[in-house]
Scaffold this motif. Structure first.
Motif, PDB file in Angstrom:
ATOM      1  N   ALA A 159       8.133   7.901  -3.364  1.00 38.67           N
ATOM      2  CA  ALA A 159       9.605   7.818  -1.903  1.00 38.67           C
ATOM      3  C   ALA A 159       9.028   8.389  -0.453  1.00 38.67           C
ATOM      4  O   ALA A 159       9.019   7.897  -0.031  1.00 38.67           O
ATOM      5  CB  ALA A 159      10.650   8.911  -2.715  1.00 38.67           C
ATOM      6  N   ALA A 160       7.775   9.925  -1.151  1.00 41.22           N
ATOM      7  CA  ALA A 160       7.551  10.276  -0.039  1.00 41.22           C
ATOM      8  C   ALA A 160       6.852   8.853   0.572  1.00 41.22           C
ATOM      9  O   ALA A 160       6.377   9.312   2.245  1.00 41.22           O
ATOM     10  CB  ALA A 160       6.622  11.327  -0.180  1.00 41.22           C
ATOM     11  N   LEU A 161       5.902   8.206  -0.250  1.00 41.95           N
ATOM     12  CA  LEU A 161       5.049   6.834   0.467  1.00 41.95           C
ATOM     13  C   LEU A 161       6.198   6.839   0.952  1.00 41.95           C
ATOM     14  O   LEU A 161       4.719   5.623   2.261  1.00 41.95           O
ATOM     15  CB  LEU A 161       3.944   6.402  -0.148  1.00 41.95           C
ATOM     16  N   TYR A 162       7.023   5.722   1.049  1.00 47.99           N
ATOM     17  CA  TYR A 162       7.604   4.756   1.665  1.00 47.99           C
ATOM     18  C   TYR A 162       8.551   5.573   3.008  1.00 47.99           C
ATOM     19  O   TYR A 162       8.074   4.937   4.230  1.00 47.99           O
ATOM     20  CB  TYR A 162       8.595   4.233   0.834  1.00 47.99           C
ATOM     21  N   GLU A 163       8.390   6.582   2.906  1.00 49.37           N
ATOM     22  CA  GLU A 163       8.973   7.364   4.268  1.00 49.37           C
ATOM     23  C   GLU A 163       8.083   8.062   5.302  1.00 49.37           C
ATOM     24  O   GLU A 163       8.498   7.554   5.817  1.00 49.37           O
ATOM     25  CB  GLU A 163       9.402   8.560   3.921  1.00 49.37           C
ATOM     26  N   SER A 164       6.721   7.441   4.637  1.00 49.86           N
ATOM     27  CA  SER A 164       6.076   7.962   5.802  1.00 49.86           C
ATOM     28  C   SER A 164       5.446   6.727   6.475  1.00 49.86           C
ATOM     29  O   SER A 164       4.867   6.068   7.399  1.00 49.86           O
ATOM     30  CB  SER A 164       4.799   8.084   5.485  1.00 49.86           C
ATOM     31  N   ARG A 165       5.623   5.337   5.699  1.00 53.19           N
ATOM     32  CA  ARG A 165       5.656   3.801   6.394  1.00 53.19           C
ATOM     33  C   ARG A 165       7.520   3.984   6.863  1.00 53.19           C
ATOM     34  O   ARG A 165       7.187   2.363   7.101  1.00 53.19           O
ATOM     35  CB  ARG A 165       4.974   3.102   4.969  1.00 53.19           C
ATOM     36  N   GLY A 166       8.216   4.621   7.283  1.00 58.24           N
ATOM     37  CA  GLY A 166       9.544   3.638   8.056  1.00 58.24           C
ATOM     38  C   GLY A 166      10.341   3.733   7.464  1.00 58.24           C
ATOM     39  O   GLY A 166      11.482   3.423   7.853  1.00 58.24           O
ATOM     40  N   VAL A 167      10.671   3.775   6.875  1.00 58.18           N
ATOM     41  CA  VAL A 167      11.789   3.567   5.009  1.00 58.18           C
ATOM     42  C   VAL A 167      12.483   5.161   5.289  1.00 58.18           C
ATOM     43  O   VAL A 167      11.918   6.228   5.667  1.00 58.18           O
ATOM     44  CB  VAL A 167      11.367   3.497   4.421  1.00 58.18           C
ATOM     45  N   GLU A 168      14.123   4.980   5.224  1.00 58.39           N
ATOM     46  CA  GLU A 168      14.551   5.411   6.090  1.00 58.39           C
ATOM     47  C   GLU A 168      14.739   6.537   4.699  1.00 58.39           C
ATOM     48  O   GLU A 168      14.419   5.840   3.081  1.00 58.39           O
ATOM     49  CB  GLU A 168      16.015   5.493   5.349  1.00 58.39           C
ATOM     50  N   PRO A 169      14.425   7.754   4.653  1.00 60.95           N
ATOM     51  CA  PRO A 169      15.002   8.569   2.959  1.00 60.95           C
ATOM     52  C   PRO A 169      15.504   8.400   1.842  1.00 60.95           C
ATOM     53  O   PRO A 169      15.211   8.523   0.490  1.00 60.95           O
ATOM     54  CB  PRO A 169      14.946  10.514   3.594  1.00 60.95           C
ATOM     55  N   ALA A 170      16.623   8.080   2.252  1.00 55.17           N
ATOM     56  CA  ALA A 170      17.868   7.891   1.249  1.00 55.17           C
ATOM     57  C   ALA A 170      16.953   6.680   0.583  1.00 55.17           C
ATOM     58  O   ALA A 170      17.514   6.688  -1.119  1.00 55.17           O
ATOM     59  CB  ALA A 170      18.828   7.769   1.490  1.00 55.17           C
ATOM     60  N   LEU A 171      16.942   5.355   1.371  1.00 59.24           N
ATOM     61  CA  LEU A 171      16.474   4.548   0.654  1.00 59.24           C
ATOM     62  C   LEU A 171      15.050   4.524   0.145  1.00 59.24           C
ATOM     63  O   LEU A 171      15.137   3.337  -1.119  1.00 59.24           O
ATOM     64  CB  LEU A 171      16.193   3.160   2.354  1.00 59.24           C
ATOM     65  N   ALA A 172      14.414   5.556   0.677  1.00 61.62           N
ATOM     66  CA  ALA A 172      13.523   5.150  -0.138  1.00 61.62           C
ATOM     67  C   ALA A 172      12.789   5.820  -1.211  1.00 61.62           C
ATOM     68  O   ALA A 172      12.393   6.045  -2.406  1.00 61.62           O
ATOM     69  CB  ALA A 172      11.988   6.127   1.004  1.00 61.62           C
ATOM     70  N   ARG A 173      14.173   6.401  -1.352  1.00 63.44           N
ATOM     71  CA  ARG A 173      13.885   7.977  -2.506  1.00 63.44           C
ATOM     72  C   ARG A 173      15.280   5.952  -3.848  1.00 63.44           C
ATOM     73  O   ARG A 173      14.837   6.210  -5.395  1.00 63.44           O
ATOM     74  CB  ARG A 173      15.102   8.840  -2.315  1.00 63.44           C
ATOM     75  N   GLU A 174      15.741   5.619  -3.051  1.00 62.34           N
ATOM     76  CA  GLU A 174      16.336   4.867  -4.022  1.00 62.34           C
ATOM     77  C   GLU A 174      15.762   3.457  -4.171  1.00 62.34           C
ATOM     78  O   GLU A 174      15.157   3.529  -6.101  1.00 62.34           O
ATOM     79  CB  GLU A 174      17.537   4.234  -3.052  1.00 62.34           C
ATOM     80  N   VAL A 175      14.628   3.262  -3.787  1.00 58.01           N
ATOM     81  CA  VAL A 175      13.682   1.758  -4.413  1.00 58.01           C
ATOM     82  C   VAL A 175      12.146   3.182  -5.410  1.00 58.01           C
ATOM     83  O   VAL A 175      12.466   1.932  -6.367  1.00 58.01           O
ATOM     84  CB  VAL A 175      12.665   1.469  -2.994  1.00 58.01           C
ATOM     85  N   ALA A 176      12.090   3.567  -4.622  1.00 60.30           N
ATOM     86  CA  ALA A 176      11.159   4.555  -5.574  1.00 60.30           C
ATOM     87  C   ALA A 176      12.154   4.997  -6.935  1.00 60.30           C
ATOM     88  O   ALA A 176      11.418   4.328  -8.314  1.00 60.30           O
ATOM     89  CB  ALA A 176      10.918   5.741  -5.213  1.00 60.30           C
ATOM     90  N   ARG A 177      13.327   4.990  -7.060  1.00 57.58           N
ATOM     91  CA  ARG A 177      14.279   5.814  -8.077  1.00 57.58           C
ATOM     92  C   ARG A 177      13.530   4.238  -9.153  1.00 57.58           C
ATOM     93  O   ARG A 177      13.597   4.111 -10.729  1.00 57.58           O
ATOM     94  CB  ARG A 177      15.329   5.461  -8.001  1.00 57.58           C
ATOM     95  N   GLN A 178      14.572   2.916  -8.239  1.00 60.14           N
ATOM     96  CA  GLN A 178      14.745   2.119  -9.074  1.00 60.14           C
ATOM     97  C   GLN A 178      12.881   0.865  -9.712  1.00 60.14           C
ATOM     98  O   GLN A 178      13.131   0.919 -11.051  1.00 60.14           O
ATOM     99  CB  GLN A 178      15.130   0.645  -8.118  1.00 60.14           C
ATOM    100  N   LEU A 179      12.183   1.826  -8.604  1.00 57.55           N
ATOM    101  CA  LEU A 179      10.672   0.857  -8.999  1.00 57.55           C
ATOM    102  C   LEU A 179      10.054   1.774 -10.014  1.00 57.55           C
ATOM    103  O   LEU A 179       9.088   1.092 -11.257  1.00 57.55           O
ATOM    104  CB  LEU A 179       9.665   0.894  -7.751  1.00 57.55           C
TER     105      LEU A 179
END
Length: 243
Positions: free
Chosen positions: A112-132
């Protein structure tokens, strides 16, 4: 409205022009390198020997020996190199698999932190990481791509690399010898055929790169011709000195 647009299929022009060639199969680099090396090294070897004013039989034997030795050496080297790299990647994948099994929560937060560092919103980054992270194998694949830059399902094959290198080197090295095997009695037909082969190989390589065919062909022609000229001069010099 934007959600609807995102769900629409891609435009036909984009779909048809947005396919990519296989760049990770492990065959192109050894094949190209093998063909070029076979042409240049065997041409240089044969011209170097010819510069020493040896017999035609000696030149042919030298060319055939160079073909066999070079092809087996290239194949062995490519196999060992690719196998070692593959084993290293597999070892790192096992480390990642173990971490996912022991600390799934930390690994999910890391993703999730990796996706956030690439500009993804924190809540969305955590949800994407959870699903993956729900599927351990998919999670391993994602972490391998993001952290190691590799695809676990598309690792290069040592055998493919070895066979590609062996065949390409043998084919390239055969060109300078071929005129002699067909009855030529001087070095020039071998040199001319090898130089044509160098230009042709360079032009073919341009089909899978961004270079123009004539630039790539001339570059290989110049490099191979220079190598042959230098070794011929050295052969003539040493042949005279020894004689």
């Amino acid at each position: 409205m934007s959600v609807i647009a995102a769900a629409e299929p891609p435009h036909v022009a984009h779909r048809d022009n947005h396919t990519h060639r296989d760049v990770n199969g492990g065959w192109l680099r050894p094949a190209v390198f093998g063909a070029m090396d076979g042409l240049v090294s065997n041409l240089a070897l044969m011209t170097g020997v010819a510069g020493g004013a040896v017999t035609q039989q000696t030149i042919v034997i030298t060319g055939l020996a160079g073909l066999a030795a070079g092809a087996f050496s290239m194949a062995a080297g490519e196999y060992t190199s690719v196998a070692s790299q593959r084993e290293l990647v597999l070892a790192e994948l096992e480390v990642e698999r173990r971490e996912l099994r022991k600390h799934p929560g930390d690994e999910m937060l890391e993703l999730a932190a990796l996706y956030e560092s690439r500009g993804v919103e924190p809540a969305l980054a955590r949800e994407v990481a959870r699903q993956l992270s729900a599927d351990p194998e998919r999670a391993l694949e994602v972490h391998a791509r993001e952290e190691l830059g590799v695809d676990p399902d598309d690792l290069p094959s040592p055998l493919t690399a070895a066979l590609s290198s062996f065949g390409a080197f043998a084919l390239g090295a055969l060109l300078p010898v071929l005129p002699y095997l067909l009855g030529a009695s001087s070095l020039w037909p071998a040199v001319l055929l090898a130089l044509v082969g160098l230009f042709g190989c360079g032009a073919v390589v341009a089909r899978v790169t961004a270079r123009t065919w004539w630039f790539s062909g001339l570059r290989q022609l110049a490099l191979g011709g220079a190598a042959a000229g230098v070794t011929y001069a050295l052969g003539a010099l040493f042949g005279t000195a020894v004689g």
